[in-house]
Design a protein around this motif. Sequence first.
Motif, PDB file in Angstrom:
ATOM      1  N   TYR A   6      56.185 -21.603  30.398  1.00 59.56           N
ATOM      2  CA  TYR A   6      56.295 -23.008  30.035  1.00 59.56           C
ATOM      3  C   TYR A   6      57.706 -23.577  30.036  1.00 59.56           C
ATOM      4  O   TYR A   6      57.871 -24.786  29.870  1.00 59.56           O
ATOM      5  CB  TYR A   6      55.663 -23.229  28.656  1.00 59.56           C
ATOM      6  CG  TYR A   6      54.196 -22.912  28.629  1.00 59.56           C
ATOM      7  CD1 TYR A   6      53.308 -23.583  29.458  1.00 59.56           C
ATOM      8  CD2 TYR A   6      53.694 -21.924  27.800  1.00 59.56           C
ATOM      9  CE1 TYR A   6      51.952 -23.297  29.447  1.00 59.56           C
ATOM     10  CE2 TYR A   6      52.340 -21.622  27.772  1.00 59.56           C
ATOM     11  CZ  TYR A   6      51.473 -22.316  28.598  1.00 59.56           C
ATOM     12  OH  TYR A   6      50.138 -22.017  28.588  1.00 59.56           O
ATOM     13  N   SER A  32      56.237 -17.442  26.263  1.00 67.43           N
ATOM     14  CA  SER A  32      55.091 -18.220  26.743  1.00 67.43           C
ATOM     15  C   SER A  32      53.779 -17.542  26.354  1.00 67.43           C
ATOM     16  O   SER A  32      52.807 -18.216  25.997  1.00 67.43           O
ATOM     17  CB  SER A  32      55.173 -18.401  28.264  1.00 67.43           C
ATOM     18  OG  SER A  32      56.280 -19.200  28.620  1.00 67.43           O
ATOM     19  N   MET A  51      47.991 -24.958  33.819  1.00 66.59           N
ATOM     20  CA  MET A  51      49.201 -25.597  33.289  1.00 66.59           C
ATOM     21  C   MET A  51      48.851 -26.989  32.770  1.00 66.59           C
ATOM     22  O   MET A  51      48.017 -27.680  33.354  1.00 66.59           O
ATOM     23  CB  MET A  51      50.275 -25.698  34.371  1.00 66.59           C
ATOM     24  CG  MET A  51      50.809 -24.347  34.833  1.00 66.59           C
ATOM     25  SD  MET A  51      51.626 -23.410  33.528  1.00 66.59           S
ATOM     26  CE  MET A  51      53.163 -24.309  33.371  1.00 66.59           C
ATOM     27  N   LEU A  61      55.252 -27.711  25.015  1.00 66.59           N
ATOM     28  CA  LEU A  61      55.147 -26.289  25.331  1.00 66.59           C
ATOM     29  C   LEU A  61      56.496 -25.722  25.765  1.00 66.59           C
ATOM     30  O   LEU A  61      56.847 -24.588  25.402  1.00 66.59           O
ATOM     31  CB  LEU A  61      54.087 -26.049  26.399  1.00 66.59           C
ATOM     32  CG  LEU A  61      52.651 -26.382  25.993  1.00 66.59           C
ATOM     33  CD1 LEU A  61      51.682 -26.040  27.125  1.00 66.59           C
ATOM     34  CD2 LEU A  61      52.242 -25.698  24.720  1.00 66.59           C
TER      35      LEU A  61
END
Length: 130
Positions: A6, A32, A51, A61
């Motif tokens: 991220y 992540s 994503m 994020l």
Amino acid sequence: MAGRIYATPEQFTAWTGQQPPADIERLLARASEDVDAALVTAVYATDALGMPTDPRVIQALADATCAQVEYQQATGDDGTGAAGRWGSVSLGPVSLGDRRDGPTAAGDVDLAPRAHRTLRGAGLLPGVIW
């Protein structure tokens, strides 16, 4: 490594104002994974690769991932989750010392307080399905 990462090393540098460590890509991948574990009940729009697509969620994020790496570095963790669990550690002959509290965040992960606040502020924690 994590399937979804991220944050970038550049985002980490912007977040901390410091140069990233040599293994920053590995640390971001591990962080992540931690963020993913905390988001186990979160609902948000994603693309075909999983994503996020909402710019606000993307930023949250990334910020949470950077905060997680920053936290791990401050606690002496190398991304494995082993640091901070024992008051003292020796290797030969093995001596661990006093055990400290385990993770208390969502997903049973030791989530950085700043990462938790970022995710909660973006409406991702606690995960609620309406």
